[in-house]
Write a protein that holds these residues in place. Sequence first.
Motif, short mmCIF file in Angstrom:
data_model
loop_
_atom_site.label_atom_id
_atom_site.label_comp_id
_atom_site.label_asym_id
_atom_site.label_seq_id
_atom_site.Cartn_x
_atom_site.Cartn_y
_atom_site.Cartn_z
N ASP A 1 5.16 -4.50 -8.85
CA ASP A 1 5.68 -5.75 -8.30
C ASP A 1 4.58 -6.78 -8.14
OD1 ASP A 1 8.30 -6.87 -7.13
OD2 ASP A 1 6.84 -7.39 -5.59
N ALA A 2 3.43 -6.35 -7.62
CA ALA A 2 2.31 -7.28 -7.44
C ALA A 2 1.84 -7.85 -8.77
CB ALA A 2 1.16 -6.56 -6.73
N SER A 3 1.76 -6.99 -9.79
CA SER A 3 1.22 -7.43 -11.07
C SER A 3 2.16 -8.39 -11.80
CB SER A 3 0.94 -6.22 -11.96
OG SER A 3 2.14 -5.56 -12.33
N GLU A 4 3.44 -8.38 -11.45
CA GLU A 4 4.39 -9.28 -12.10
C GLU A 4 4.44 -10.67 -11.48
OE1 GLU A 4 6.09 -8.94 -14.76
OE2 GLU A 4 5.88 -6.80 -15.21
N GLY B 1 3.27 3.88 -4.46
CA GLY B 1 2.12 3.04 -4.74
C GLY B 1 2.24 2.34 -6.08
N ARG B 2 2.71 3.08 -7.08
CA ARG B 2 2.87 2.50 -8.42
C ARG B 2 3.89 1.38 -8.42
NH1 ARG B 2 2.97 8.26 -9.54
NH2 ARG B 2 0.82 8.89 -10.00
N LEU B 3 4.97 1.56 -7.69
CA LEU B 3 6.00 0.52 -7.62
C LEU B 3 5.46 -0.76 -6.98
CD1 LEU B 3 9.06 2.71 -6.59
CD2 LEU B 3 8.80 1.45 -8.73
N ILE C 1 0.84 -1.18 0.00
CA ILE C 1 0.00 0.00 0.00
C ILE C 1 0.88 1.24 0.00
CG2 ILE C 1 -0.26 -0.04 2.54
CD1 ILE C 1 -3.14 1.07 2.06
N GLY C 2 0.60 2.16 -0.94
CA GLY C 2 1.43 3.35 -1.06
C GLY C 2 0.70 4.45 -1.80
N ALA C 3 1.39 5.57 -1.97
CA ALA C 3 0.83 6.71 -2.71
C ALA C 3 1.86 7.16 -3.75
CB ALA C 3 0.50 7.85 -1.75
#
Length: 271
Positions: A78-81, A72-74, A66-68
Amino acid sequence: MKFTKTTEQDSNYNNLEKMSVSELLFNINKEDKTVPLAVEKALPQIEELTKQIVLKLKEGGRLFYIGAGTSGRLGIVDASECPPTFGVPHELVIGLIAGGDYAIRKAVEFAEDSTNQGWKDLQEYQISPKDIVVGIAASGTTPYVTSALEECNNNGIITGCITCNQGSPLALTAQFPIEVVVGPEFVTGSSRMKAGTAQKLVLNMLSTASMIQLGRVKGNKMVDMQLSNNKLVDRGEKMLASELNIDQETASELLKKYGNVREAIKNYTNE
């Protein structure tokens, strides 16, 4: 310890606009070289959080980032990979960003300043003590992230964080903090640079080491990867040819039959 935002301190360089392209690139690269050394100093912290992630995932829990903004994008990257690389369900590693999916591409004003939205976003996934949450914030002061981790702590959910300032509110809130102190940015305050690079390196470590510990790599190969394009199909065939000592044509037939490198290896061995 007094908290100082080193990520906000003045750059070690001045009059950037007077530098040539060559000078700009040389100096940015010079600063970037310091990042892996800063990550190395944090390896004990990274190890502790990785062990917690592995434990929760083995018990059937999920990993949340969880980030902003950039942070957040990073996390989302990572999650999507993880699913295509390691063949895990999309629901196993989840990235959340302040402002929602729209914020992946465009900044959402003041989204990171909310002190309750982070927890609300986590609750949409029926988060529970089975799961683990990693807050990502270069500054270590983002309310959206810090307040979400506070609520996680209050609800018996293990928390970690990745930040680039020592002794930040986020690091003090997380049960397993990672502090990678990269110092001032080349462009003062532009934490998408060294801080972003440091966060990406740590995220690579957390997810890759965890997936290896979960048995998602054989030898050094991504045997559970999704065969979602021709490049990956070719890679899978070569993996099989090397592992089973067969020609690529036979490997291609096996891959078409079983649809997965691991399954092809297992079934070929048993045939």
